[in-house]
Write an enzyme that holds these catalytic residues in place. Structure first.
Site, mmCIF file in Angstrom:
data_model
loop_
_atom_site.group_PDB
_atom_site.id
_atom_site.type_symbol
_atom_site.label_atom_id
_atom_site.label_comp_id
_atom_site.label_asym_id
_atom_site.label_seq_id
_atom_site.Cartn_x
_atom_site.Cartn_y
_atom_site.Cartn_z
ATOM 1 N N ASN A 31 -0.244 4.364 -3.729
ATOM 2 C CA ASN A 31 -1.452 4.287 -4.563
ATOM 3 C C ASN A 31 -2.127 5.655 -4.493
ATOM 4 O O ASN A 31 -2.723 6.000 -3.470
ATOM 5 C CB ASN A 31 -2.369 3.177 -4.032
ATOM 6 C CG ASN A 31 -3.687 3.114 -4.770
ATOM 7 O OD1 ASN A 31 -3.877 3.799 -5.780
ATOM 8 N ND2 ASN A 31 -4.601 2.287 -4.265
ATOM 9 N N TRP A 32 -2.013 6.411 -5.566
ATOM 10 C CA TRP A 32 -2.539 7.783 -5.538
ATOM 11 C C TRP A 32 -4.052 7.821 -5.727
ATOM 12 O O TRP A 32 -4.654 8.900 -5.612
ATOM 13 C CB TRP A 32 -1.846 8.632 -6.609
ATOM 14 C CG TRP A 32 -0.380 8.848 -6.358
ATOM 15 C CD1 TRP A 32 0.339 8.418 -5.271
ATOM 16 C CD2 TRP A 32 0.554 9.533 -7.193
ATOM 17 N NE1 TRP A 32 1.653 8.798 -5.385
ATOM 18 C CE2 TRP A 32 1.810 9.483 -6.556
ATOM 19 C CE3 TRP A 32 0.450 10.178 -8.429
ATOM 20 C CZ2 TRP A 32 2.957 10.063 -7.116
ATOM 21 C CZ3 TRP A 32 1.592 10.763 -8.981
ATOM 22 C CH2 TRP A 32 2.829 10.698 -8.328
ATOM 23 N N LYS A 33 -4.653 6.686 -6.052
ATOM 24 C CA LYS A 33 -6.109 6.613 -6.234
ATOM 25 C C LYS A 33 -6.573 7.704 -7.207
ATOM 26 O O LYS A 33 -5.819 8.083 -8.101
ATOM 27 C CB LYS A 33 -6.825 6.673 -4.879
ATOM 28 C CG LYS A 33 -6.239 5.636 -3.893
ATOM 29 C CD LYS A 33 -7.039 5.443 -2.650
ATOM 30 C CE LYS A 33 -6.390 4.374 -1.782
ATOM 31 N NZ LYS A 33 -7.130 4.067 -0.571
ATOM 32 N N HIS B 267 -7.995 -4.131 -5.643
ATOM 33 C CA HIS B 267 -8.104 -3.192 -4.522
ATOM 34 C C HIS B 267 -9.532 -3.213 -3.972
ATOM 35 O O HIS B 267 -10.491 -3.330 -4.732
ATOM 36 C CB HIS B 267 -7.714 -1.774 -4.973
ATOM 37 C CG HIS B 267 -7.507 -0.864 -3.812
ATOM 38 N ND1 HIS B 267 -8.561 -0.281 -3.147
ATOM 39 C CD2 HIS B 267 -6.380 -0.480 -3.175
ATOM 40 C CE1 HIS B 267 -8.074 0.429 -2.139
ATOM 41 N NE2 HIS B 267 -6.763 0.327 -2.133
ATOM 42 N N GLU C 42 -11.414 -0.948 -3.053
ATOM 43 C CA GLU C 42 -12.311 0.062 -3.646
ATOM 44 C C GLU C 42 -12.842 -0.417 -4.989
ATOM 45 O O GLU C 42 -13.983 -0.129 -5.349
ATOM 46 C CB GLU C 42 -11.569 1.412 -3.758
ATOM 47 C CG GLU C 42 -11.384 2.031 -2.373
ATOM 48 C CD GLU C 42 -10.121 2.843 -2.202
ATOM 49 O OE1 GLU C 42 -9.504 3.249 -3.200
ATOM 50 O OE2 GLU C 42 -9.737 3.081 -1.030
ATOM 51 N N GLU D 157 -4.792 -5.646 2.755
ATOM 52 C CA GLU D 157 -5.329 -4.330 3.114
ATOM 53 C C GLU D 157 -6.685 -4.515 3.799
ATOM 54 O O GLU D 157 -7.712 -4.611 3.126
ATOM 55 C CB GLU D 157 -5.513 -3.470 1.859
ATOM 56 C CG GLU D 157 -4.233 -3.165 1.121
ATOM 57 C CD GLU D 157 -4.333 -1.881 0.306
ATOM 58 O OE1 GLU D 157 -3.530 -0.982 0.542
ATOM 59 O OE2 GLU D 157 -5.254 -1.768 -0.530
ATOM 60 N N GLY E 265 -7.913 4.396 4.796
ATOM 61 C CA GLY E 265 -8.383 5.782 4.815
ATOM 62 C C GLY E 265 -9.105 6.157 6.104
ATOM 63 O O GLY E 265 -9.730 7.211 6.187
ATOM 64 N N SER F 52 -3.809 2.916 6.260
ATOM 65 C CA SER F 52 -3.407 3.968 7.206
ATOM 66 C C SER F 52 -1.957 3.861 7.668
ATOM 67 O O SER F 52 -1.650 4.149 8.823
ATOM 68 C CB SER F 52 -4.364 4.010 8.408
ATOM 69 O OG SER F 52 -5.675 4.352 7.968
ATOM 70 N N GLY G 123 -1.767 4.812 0.786
ATOM 71 C CA GLY G 123 -2.750 5.676 0.142
ATOM 72 C C GLY G 123 -2.481 7.134 0.477
ATOM 73 O O GLY G 123 -1.611 7.794 -0.099
ATOM 74 N N GLY G 124 -3.247 7.663 1.430
ATOM 75 C CA GLY G 124 -3.195 9.088 1.757
ATOM 76 C C GLY G 124 -1.790 9.642 1.966
ATOM 77 O O GLY G 124 -1.457 10.723 1.440
HETATM 78 P P1 13P Z 1 -4.613 4.664 3.149
HETATM 79 O O1 13P Z 1 -3.118 4.587 3.328
HETATM 80 O O2 13P Z 1 -5.100 6.029 2.771
HETATM 81 O O3 13P Z 1 -5.352 4.073 4.308
HETATM 82 O O4 13P Z 1 -4.957 3.735 1.872
HETATM 83 C C1 13P Z 1 -4.429 2.464 1.792
HETATM 84 C C2 13P Z 1 -4.717 1.929 0.441
HETATM 85 O O5 13P Z 1 -5.861 1.712 0.083
HETATM 86 C C3 13P Z 1 -3.582 1.692 -0.462
HETATM 87 O O6 13P Z 1 -3.977 0.982 -1.592
#
Ligand code: 13P
Length: 249
Positions: A9-11, A94, A96, A166, A172, A212, A233-234
């Site tokens: 997920n590149w957000k 998600h 967020e 999640e 994050g 993470s 994510g990251g």
């Molecule tokens: P991180 O891997 O950066 O913690 O993010 C997870 C995420 O929100 C994937 O959708």
């Protein structure tokens, strides 16, 4: 057999040039796992990413969509718009989106319905916040998020649903759920599905873990029997790290 999936997920990261460069790097990676690999760029880069990866075994997916087919919803994107640029899978719910854009279970139920009506696959996200975990309420929260958005669905459409647990406190933050915490929650989710739909749905629905996940902890998390992959994510923003995670499954 449950699908094994690692999705990045590149957000809200990567403009067009950066997207091109990450895709070039992704194509150079060698792969030693059978897992399905997906990446979710921002809306503006979906078409480019789809074209650039269409001959690869990496699926391009979307991070969100609206529930309406079209109309006066400024700034939104519909299922048919995603389909028109080759996108067949969408992440919904998600944390967020829930936290910053006030998406409710009720809205998410409508989004899930719209995606399924358009024959799309949904990666449905949910997870508790830190205070829920600390107060021991995490299972109740997760159960209600799943029930409220998904339990109106008929059994046969569950083949188009992938779940992604999640925990908000692990996103994050560098703080991952321990492999045992992930396994316990995934087993609980499967039991919740089993109670409602029976063993066929429970055993065939993939449940991804997100929060993470890094090259250094992926193998241990993925080794748990009820963890069918990850939503990253990251670490998905660097091709080597992402493929180290893909290859850890
Ligand atoms: P991180 O891997 O950066 O913690 O993010 C997870 C995420 O929100 C994937 O959708």
């Amino acid at each position: 057999m449950r699908r094994q999936i690692v999705a990045g997920n590149w957000k809200m990261n990567n403009d067009l040039t950066e997207t091109e460069s990450l895709i070039t790097d992704l194509k150079k990676q060698s792969r030693s796992s059978e897992a399905e690999v997906m990446v979710a760029p921002t809306f503006t880069n979906l078409w480019h990413a789809y074209e650039a990866l269409r001959l690869s075994d990496i699926e391009v997916i979307a991070q969100n969509m609206h529930f309406a087919e079209s109309g006066a919803y400024t700034g939104e994107v519909s299922a048919s718009m995603l389909l028109s640029v080759g996108i067949q899978t969408v992440i919904l719910g998600h944390s967020e989106r829930r936290a910053y854009f006030k998406e409710t279970d009720e809205m998410l139920a409508k989004k899930v319905d719209a995606a399924l009506k358009n024959n799309m696959t949904v990666i449905f996200c949910f997870g508790e916040e830190l205070n829920d975990r600390k107060s021991g309420n995490h299972e109740n929260i997760v159960e209600s998020q799943i029930k409220n958005a998904l339990f109106h669905l008929d059994e046969q459409v569950w083949s188009s649903i992938v779940l992604a647990y999640e925990p908000v406190w692990a996103i994050g933050t560098g703080e991952t759920a321990s492999p045992e915490q992930a396994q316990d929650m995934h087993a609980f989710i499967r039991k919740t599905l089993n109670d409602k739909y029976g063993s066929k749905v429970a055993e065939s629905t993939s449940i991804l873990y997100g929060g993470s996940v890094k090259p250094g902890n992926a193998a241990e998390i993925f080794s748990k029997p009820d963890v069918d992959g990850g939503l990253i994510g990251g670490a998905a923003l660097k091709a080597e790290d992402f493929f180290a995670i893909v290859n850890a499954i």
